[in-house]
Motif scaffolding. Structure first.
Motif, PDB file in Angstrom:
ATOM      1  N   LEU A 187       5.170  57.114  57.973  1.00 30.08           N
ATOM      2  CA  LEU A 187       4.574  56.559  56.758  1.00 30.08           C
ATOM      3  C   LEU A 187       3.264  55.862  57.092  1.00 30.08           C
ATOM      4  CD1 LEU A 187       4.759  55.714  53.761  1.00 30.08           C
ATOM      5  CD2 LEU A 187       5.975  53.685  54.529  1.00 30.08           C
ATOM      6  N   LYS A 188       3.308  55.095  58.166  1.00 31.09           N
ATOM      7  CA  LYS A 188       2.130  54.346  58.576  1.00 31.09           C
ATOM      8  C   LYS A 188       0.986  55.311  58.894  1.00 31.09           C
ATOM      9  CE  LYS A 188       1.138  51.082  62.184  1.00 31.09           C
ATOM     10  NZ  LYS A 188       1.739  50.456  63.348  1.00 31.09           N
ATOM     11  N   LEU A 191      -0.438  56.542  55.639  1.00 28.36           N
ATOM     12  CA  LEU A 191      -1.172  55.496  54.914  1.00 28.36           C
ATOM     13  C   LEU A 191      -2.522  55.221  55.575  1.00 28.36           C
ATOM     14  CD1 LEU A 191       1.635  52.934  54.016  1.00 28.36           C
ATOM     15  CD2 LEU A 191       0.667  54.761  52.619  1.00 28.36           C
ATOM     16  N   GLU A 192      -2.534  55.261  56.895  1.00 28.81           N
ATOM     17  CA  GLU A 192      -3.802  55.006  57.582  1.00 28.81           C
ATOM     18  C   GLU A 192      -4.814  56.111  57.300  1.00 28.81           C
ATOM     19  OE1 GLU A 192      -2.402  54.486  61.512  1.00 28.81           O
ATOM     20  OE2 GLU A 192      -2.098  52.321  61.233  1.00 28.81           O
ATOM     21  N   ILE A 194      -4.994  57.764  54.390  1.00 24.42           N
ATOM     22  CA  ILE A 194      -5.417  57.818  52.974  1.00 24.42           C
ATOM     23  C   ILE A 194      -5.914  56.478  52.467  1.00 24.42           C
ATOM     24  CG2 ILE A 194      -3.831  59.695  52.353  1.00 24.42           C
ATOM     25  CD1 ILE A 194      -2.039  57.548  51.043  1.00 24.42           C
ATOM     26  N   ARG A 195      -5.991  55.483  53.328  1.00 22.66           N
ATOM     27  CA  ARG A 195      -6.296  54.147  52.810  1.00 22.66           C
ATOM     28  C   ARG A 195      -7.553  54.161  51.937  1.00 22.66           C
ATOM     29  NH1 ARG A 195      -6.977  50.189  57.760  1.00 22.66           N
ATOM     30  NH2 ARG A 195      -5.329  51.428  58.679  1.00 22.66           N
TER      31      ARG A 195
END
Lengths: 196, 540
Positions: A187-188, A191-192, A194-195
């Motif tokens: 997940l991280k 997220l990194e 698409i931030r």
């Protein structure tokens, strides 16, 4: 709708299809939403892989540019190259439209060979991404491409079609957080990428 | 029901009837907005539940999050994770339930026998919910304050409160006295009971001061006609501007051996010395105290002691103790009027009695007087109630006796001997209950403690005190966490007989001119009434 034609299906299965581009190197970007038809059914898919290779499987290209000034010159001196090579892309089926209904799960039948593949317009992309059900398919497939890369690329592509890209990405992130409940590191990674 | 207005907090995820339910907070709700002691409603499938937040915690879906935390400086990642991978949970102890059918609606909330099903919605309780549970202010319900963090009025049924004994606990300076005043006013206005207040620190009769020095009116100035002020120390009362209705004097012959045995600790008497008191009483009759004190002749004394088989040192010990009592200025050889009958006469008329101790604040005087008077009043009440039962006459008015420093009367050593122990245990049958105020509830006998129907507790530090107050109630550990988080002033937890479920609340403000008006319907303060009367007389 005046949709850009990206290629033509040359291989198809229930879960994915492979399309060949009409022009060399003209494959859609990673994560792009494309569609093809099976009669009345529109099949939506996300581009997950693109390759450029020799037309004949046993015949590999050789290096030709030693005496040329730049890369363009290689193609200029050997114009046949454009016909001996081909670009293909693979797309993962993530939904379909049938009888005015938009569904975020697999179509009943695979795409047809020689079906035209179109890039979805921003409006259509936006409509499709109203529901994030397709993320479940992305999360649960096994592909050569790292899933984090594919998911983040798809979300970046889709967010460009939104009026409020950030809130779209937050909503998608939350959906992913649920789908990847026990896998925080993946997940991280998404997220990194698409931030917003 | 009021779903549309209520603020949704989250959904029930797990739970048990014994331990309460876990609620996962919605991502839009911040754990920082939650507070233990707040009320929530849970919309079950068939019924609605009322509960209290008793714990708040943080959860993660994957332990890796705690091992390698994400970059929290990035608001995007924080926003995504909030409510999904990282979430807040609250622990709710449900207490009451109300069914959806008509009969349940009429009967009102009932104690729970089950818990809400999975994923029931949890909302913050609103004013209507509180009213549904605690009722609205009416002829028997008195407003004691607001539930924590709410504007709603919290009302308790005063008739129900006085049915059983009540305890107000908390360490000093937490607001016990102010709240007691409020509660006394509540009883005075909304219940049939009359109050007898043993006012050790002269706080409930006339006036007192706040910690900041502001003057605060007590009962008498607010309710002239309904309160009688008795004083042991007339001079002191007058110095404070009060004019006592009666001055209490106590005769030697009114002191009984039981009174002395109660004072054993404070007078530093030995066990044999207390035994000797009973022997002396038998020997000398009613006037034993005076006679024992004035045996001067060594021969006479030697005879007496050998006769009664009392050791010399025991007798000396006893005499020293009795001399302490003799030195109390309100103890006299001959007393013209009987304090007990005066007090009873007032109580019969429905007039509340405040007995001020003036300067005689030492515990000896307090225990002696309170115990003596209460014992006689007890006897009267017992007799009258039994008579009423036998002959079908009118029972005496319900009486509430207010005592401070209750652990001195009700500690395990003396609780069996003092009248207060008896009242706490069985006097409910005779229409007498106690209002005990204390800062060391752990010093109170367990048996007595278990008979206290309604408990109101302010902040307490001592573990043993907390345990003793919460002993015997369900969900003790949950309430403990609520109790521990009360503010050090003006916040309390009430639970027991008078309230359908425990509630943490902030007592109504008391002490300003505004606050007095609230107690007097229609703003009829005595001065305003007087002014109206004057105007009427002036203009005919």
């Amino acid at each position: 709708m005046n949709e850009a034609r990206a290629g033509e299906v040359i291989e198809a299965s229930t879960t994915e299809f492979v399309a060949q581009c009409y022009e060399l190197y003209q494959s859609p970007p990673l994560g792009r939403l494309v569609k093809t038809k099976d009669g009345p059914v529109d099949i939506y898919a996300i581009v997950y892989q693109a390759t450029t290779s020799s037309l004949e499987p046993g015949r590999r290209p050789i290096a030709r540019g030693q005496d040329e000034e730049n890369e363009e010159a290689v193609y200029r001196s050997s114009p046949q190259l454009l016909k001996l090579l081909r670009s293909e892309f693979s797309a993962l089926v993530v939904g379909h439209r049938q009888d005015e209904g938009l569904y975020h799960y697999l179509a009943p039948k695979p795409a047809r060979i020689h079906g035209f593949v179109h890039l979805c317009s921003p409006e259509e992309t936006k409509e499709f991404s109203q529901s994030l059900g397709f993320l479940n398919i992305l999360v649960n497939t096994h592909l050569e491409v790292p899933l984090e890369e594919l998911i983040s690329a798809a979300l970046r592509q889709m967010s460009a079609a939104q009026e409020d890209p950030r809130s779209f990405l937050v909503a998608a992130g939350k959906e992913l957080a649920i789908l990847l409940g026990g896998e925080f590191n993946r997940l991280k990674a998404v997220l990194e990428r698409i931030r917003a | 029901m009021s779903e549309e207005r209520a603020q949704r907090l989250g959904i029930v995820t797990t739970g048990s009837l014994n331990k309460g339910v876990e609620v996962k907070l919605d991502s839009s709700i911040s754990v920082e907005d939650m507070a233990v002691g707040r009320y929530v409603t849970i919309e079950g499938e068939k019924r609605r539940f009322f509960g209290m937040i008793t714990d708040i915690s943080l959860g993660v879906t994957d332990p890796n999050i705690t091992l390698a935390p994400p970059d929290t400086s990035d608001p995007f990642i924080t926003e995504v994770l909030a409510g999904t991978s990282t979430f807040g949970t609250i622990h709710v102890s449900p207490y009451l339930t109300i069914g959806g059918d008509v009969t349940s609606q009429v009967e009102g909330p009932q104690p729970i026998k089950t818990i809400p099903r999975h994923f029931s919605t949890v909302n913050l309780a609103d004013d209507q919910d509180i009213e549904l549970v605690f009722g609205q202010e009416d002829e028997t319900r008195f407003r004691i304050g607001n539930p924590l963090d709410m504007e709603t009025k919290l009302c308790i049924n005063m008739e129900r409160l006085v049915e059983r004994s009540t305890g107000i606990f908390g360490k000093s300076g937490t607001g016990k006295t102010f709240f007691t005043r409020l509660l006394l006013i509540g009883m005075l206005q909304k219940s049939r009971a009359v109050n007898l207040i043993f006012d050790m620190h002269n706080e409930y009769g006339w006036k007192s001061r706040t910690e900041t020095g502001t003057e605060v009116k007590a009962l008498k100035p607010l309710f002239q006609s309904q309160v009688a002020l008795f004083s042991l120390d007339e001079k002191n009362s007058r110095q404070r501007g009060a004019s006592p209705d009666f001055v209490v004097r106590i005769g030697y012959d009114e002191i009984e051996p039981e009174d002395i045995s109660l004072l054993r600790q404070t007078l530093n008497l030995t066990e044999p010395a207390v035994e000797a008191v009973y022997q002396l009483r038998r020997r000398f009759g009613k006037n034993w105290l005076q006679q024992s004190l004035h045996i001067k002749d060594s021969e006479e004394r030697g005879d007496l002691l050998s006769d009664l088989n009392i050791h010399e040192s025991t007798f000396q010990n006893l005499q020293r103790g009795l001399a302490t009592i003799e030195r109390l200025p309100f103890i006299e050889a001959q007393v013209p009027t009987n304090a007990v009958s005066n007090i009873l006469a007032q109580l019969d008329k429905g007039i509340n009695v405040v007995l001020e101790f003036g300067r005689y604040r030492d515990i000896t005087a307090y225990i002696l007087v309170a115990n003596m008077l209460a014992r006689r009043i007890y006897a009267q009440y017992q007799e009258r109630t039994e008579k009423a039962m036998g002959e079908g006459g009118a029972e005496p008015k319900p009486l509430v006796i207010t005592i401070e420093e209750a652990h001195k009367f009700l500690n395990p050593e003396v609780a069996s001997q003092t009248i207060f122990g008896t009242i706490a245990r069985e006097m409910r049958k005779y229409n007498v209950t106690l209002l005990v105020i204390d800062q060391r509830p752990s010093g109170i006998d367990e048996e007595v403690m278990s008979q206290i129907g309604t408990k109101i507790t302010f902040l307490m530090d001592n573990e043993r005190d907390v345990d003793s107050v919460l002993s015997g109630i369900s969900g003790k550990s949950e309430l403990k966490s609520v109790l521990a988080k009360l503010a050090s002033k003006q916040q309390a937890l009430i639970f027991g007989h008078a309230v359908p479920m425990p509630v943490a609340f902030q007592p109504t403000e008391y002490g300003s001119a505004e606050s007095y008006k609230d107690f007097l319907p229609g703003g009829d303060t005595p001065t305003e009434k007087q002014a109206e009367k004057d105007i009427e007389e002036l203009w005919g």
